[in-house]
Design a protein around this motif. Structure first.
Motif, PDB file in Angstrom:
ATOM      1  N   MET A   1      -3.729 -15.338   1.056  1.00  0.00           N
ATOM      2  CA  MET A   1      -2.726 -15.019   0.036  1.00  0.00           C
ATOM      3  C   MET A   1      -3.103 -13.719  -0.671  1.00  0.00           C
ATOM      4  SD  MET A   1      -0.582 -16.066  -2.811  1.00  0.00           S
ATOM      5  CE  MET A   1      -0.848 -15.356  -4.369  1.00  0.00           C
ATOM      6  N   GLY A   2      -2.147 -12.790  -0.741  1.00  0.00           N
ATOM      7  CA  GLY A   2      -2.472 -11.499  -1.348  1.00  0.00           C
ATOM      8  C   GLY A   2      -1.455 -11.116  -2.416  1.00  0.00           C
ATOM      9  N   TYR A   3      -1.396  -9.841  -2.688  1.00  0.00           N
ATOM     10  CA  TYR A   3      -0.484  -9.332  -3.716  1.00  0.00           C
ATOM     11  C   TYR A   3       0.529  -8.406  -3.052  1.00  0.00           C
ATOM     12  CZ  TYR A   3      -3.742 -11.462  -6.872  1.00  0.00           C
ATOM     13  OH  TYR A   3      -4.513 -12.385  -7.502  1.00  0.00           O
ATOM     14  N   LYS A   4       1.794  -8.714  -3.282  1.00  0.00           N
ATOM     15  CA  LYS A   4       2.856  -8.009  -2.557  1.00  0.00           C
ATOM     16  C   LYS A   4       3.162  -6.645  -3.171  1.00  0.00           C
ATOM     17  CE  LYS A   4       7.531  -8.750  -0.884  1.00  0.00           C
ATOM     18  NZ  LYS A   4       8.758  -9.485  -1.156  1.00  0.00           N
ATOM     19  N   ILE A   5       3.272  -5.659  -2.295  1.00  0.00           N
ATOM     20  CA  ILE A   5       3.722  -4.329  -2.724  1.00  0.00           C
ATOM     21  C   ILE A   5       5.248  -4.388  -2.704  1.00  0.00           C
ATOM     22  CG2 ILE A   5       3.718  -1.869  -2.182  1.00  0.00           C
ATOM     23  CD1 ILE A   5       1.127  -2.530  -0.447  1.00  0.00           C
ATOM     24  N   GLU A   6       5.841  -4.441  -3.886  1.00  0.00           N
ATOM     25  CA  GLU A   6       7.303  -4.570  -3.946  1.00  0.00           C
ATOM     26  C   GLU A   6       7.975  -3.267  -3.545  1.00  0.00           C
ATOM     27  OE1 GLU A   6       8.883  -7.320  -4.342  1.00  0.00           O
ATOM     28  OE2 GLU A   6       7.316  -8.632  -5.136  1.00  0.00           O
ATOM     29  N   LYS A   7       7.333  -2.139  -3.897  1.00  0.00           N
ATOM     30  CA  LYS A   7       7.951  -0.854  -3.570  1.00  0.00           C
ATOM     31  C   LYS A   7       6.859   0.182  -3.323  1.00  0.00           C
ATOM     32  CE  LYS A   7      11.790   1.994  -5.063  1.00  0.00           C
ATOM     33  NZ  LYS A   7      11.832   2.985  -6.124  1.00  0.00           N
ATOM     34  N   ALA A   8       6.925   0.824  -2.174  1.00  0.00           N
ATOM     35  CA  ALA A   8       5.958   1.880  -1.840  1.00  0.00           C
ATOM     36  C   ALA A   8       6.734   3.169  -1.563  1.00  0.00           C
ATOM     37  CB  ALA A   8       5.160   1.481  -0.602  1.00  0.00           C
ATOM     38  N   THR A   9       6.379   4.238  -2.268  1.00  0.00           N
ATOM     39  CA  THR A   9       7.116   5.507  -2.113  1.00  0.00           C
ATOM     40  C   THR A   9       6.127   6.672  -2.135  1.00  0.00           C
ATOM     41  OG1 THR A   9       8.732   4.488  -3.626  1.00  0.00           O
ATOM     42  CG2 THR A   9       9.117   6.781  -3.029  1.00  0.00           C
ATOM     43  N   GLU A  10       6.369   7.676  -1.307  1.00  0.00           N
ATOM     44  CA  GLU A  10       5.586   8.920  -1.420  1.00  0.00           C
ATOM     45  C   GLU A  10       6.322   9.787  -2.439  1.00  0.00           C
ATOM     46  OE1 GLU A  10       4.723  10.944   2.257  1.00  0.00           O
ATOM     47  OE2 GLU A  10       3.489  12.462   1.245  1.00  0.00           O
ATOM     48  N   ILE A  11       5.732   9.987  -3.616  1.00  0.00           N
ATOM     49  CA  ILE A  11       6.466  10.662  -4.700  1.00  0.00           C
ATOM     50  C   ILE A  11       6.143  12.151  -4.792  1.00  0.00           C
ATOM     51  CG2 ILE A  11       6.919   8.648  -6.152  1.00  0.00           C
ATOM     52  CD1 ILE A  11       4.458   9.473  -7.852  1.00  0.00           C
ATOM     53  N   ALA A  12       5.091  12.581  -4.110  1.00  0.00           N
ATOM     54  CA  ALA A  12       4.753  14.002  -4.055  1.00  0.00           C
ATOM     55  C   ALA A  12       3.932  14.163  -2.779  1.00  0.00           C
ATOM     56  CB  ALA A  12       3.971  14.434  -5.290  1.00  0.00           C
TER      57      ALA A  12
END
Ligand code: FAD
Ligand code: FES
Length: 272
Positions: A1-12
């Motif tokens: 059981m882990g921690y979910k990345i709800e949103k991953a974005t390359e912002i720069a």
């Protein structure tokens, strides 16, 4: 059981923003604190600053510089990380100080939104000064503008905003007689050292967030040892924010380079 990345974005350019579902962090998270994450069971633990929170989501923003951050950058929305510990470290000194200036360099800009927001909520007038090598490395400027009464954007090459360094803007404000009560500077060691020198003659309280190598993040291993006003401190439990004018910068930067050869080799092995 882990921690979910709800949103991953390359912002720069090569800089990534993850919103991770971690209510145990967001419940108590304050400006200036950090988390230690581990991608999987055999993964290295790395410290990353809490950039912002939103409900049960915590935001981390990181630059892919070595093995672990490069691996992390390959994860996508919906993926999980093994663990996220925190909030760690002391929160930023908070209060109604008057005119506050928050300064971010490079990926250090990521630490400013939560700080600017809390300072504003505490009744301060907040000026933001951010700087990056060029426009493609600037991050979170629109968001920061919503928390700051004034935001000055600098690039080293002049591709956006003021052509120069945040230190130039700070020096000008001080020499013009602007009343500044408190300054925070977060960025690479050399940038924090040089920028914080500007406030010495004016005796303005200046905080920096130190980023020595950390392993456990709980004061047990000693790897994050720094010298502040001649005294040994552990950045993970005594900091990471300290009085800039008391930091032994040369020691900090020299200790950061301790494992450069191993870090290069580890990244190469990962990429091969
Ligand atoms: P490596 O190849 O292992 O190292 C690359 C560089 O990172 C080297 O300069 C090295 O000195 C430094 N580093 C390596 N391991 C560690 C470690 N365990 N602890 C600290 N520094 C290390 N980076 C961000 O991009 N965003 C952040 O918000 C952020 N917040 C930080 C907050 C704190 C309190 C500290 C101490 C560091 C923070 N860093 C942040 C730096 C980040 O932890 C390192 O970039 C990361 O650990 C590098 O790991 P790597 O395996 O990808 O690179
Ligand atoms: Fe081990 Fe601070 S990271 S003592």
């Amino acid at each position: 059981m882990g921690y979910k990345i709800e949103k991953a974005t390359e912002i720069a350019d090569n800089i990534f923003e993850f919103w991770i579902n971690a209510p145990h962090i967001t419940k108590n998270a304050r400006a200036g604190q950090f988390v230690v994450i581990r991608i999987n069971d055999s993964g290295e633990r790395i410290p990353l600053t809490i950039s912002e929170t939103d409900g049960s989501l915590v935001r981390i923003v990181f630059m892919a510089v070595g093995k672990t951050t490069t691996y992390l950058s390959t994860l996508k929305s919906g993926d999980e990380i093994r663990d996220i510990a925190g909030p760690l470290g002391h929160p930023s000194e908070m209060g109604n100080f008057g005119n506050c200036v928050v300064i971010g360099g490079g990926v250090g800009i990521a630490c400013l939104p939560i700080l600017a927001r809390e300072l504003k909520a505490a009744g301060n007038n907040v000026t933001g000064i951010i700087g990056a090598r060029n426009e493609s490395l600037l991050l979170l400027k629109d968001e920061l503008a919503t928390h700051c009464d004034e935001l000055v954007v600098c690039t080293d090459d002049g591709s956006y905003g003021f052509h120069g360094f945040p230190a130039d803007i700070l020096k000008k404000k001080l020499s013009d007689g602007e009343k500044i009560d408190c300054v925070w500077i977060i960025g690479p060691g050399i940038m924090m050292k040089i920028t914080s020198m500007a406030t010495i003659p004016y005796k303005v309280k200046t905080y920096v967030s130190l980023n020595p190598i950390m392993v456990d993040g709980t004061g047990m291993c000693g790897s994050c040892r720094v010298t502040i006003g001649g005294e040994t401190k552990f950045a993970c439990v005594d900091g990471p924010e300290f009085d800039a004018h008391l930091v032994d910068w040369d020691e900090l930067m020299s200790r950061q380079r301790t494992y450069t050869a191993q870090e290069k080799e580890s990244l190469k092995l990962f990429q091969d």
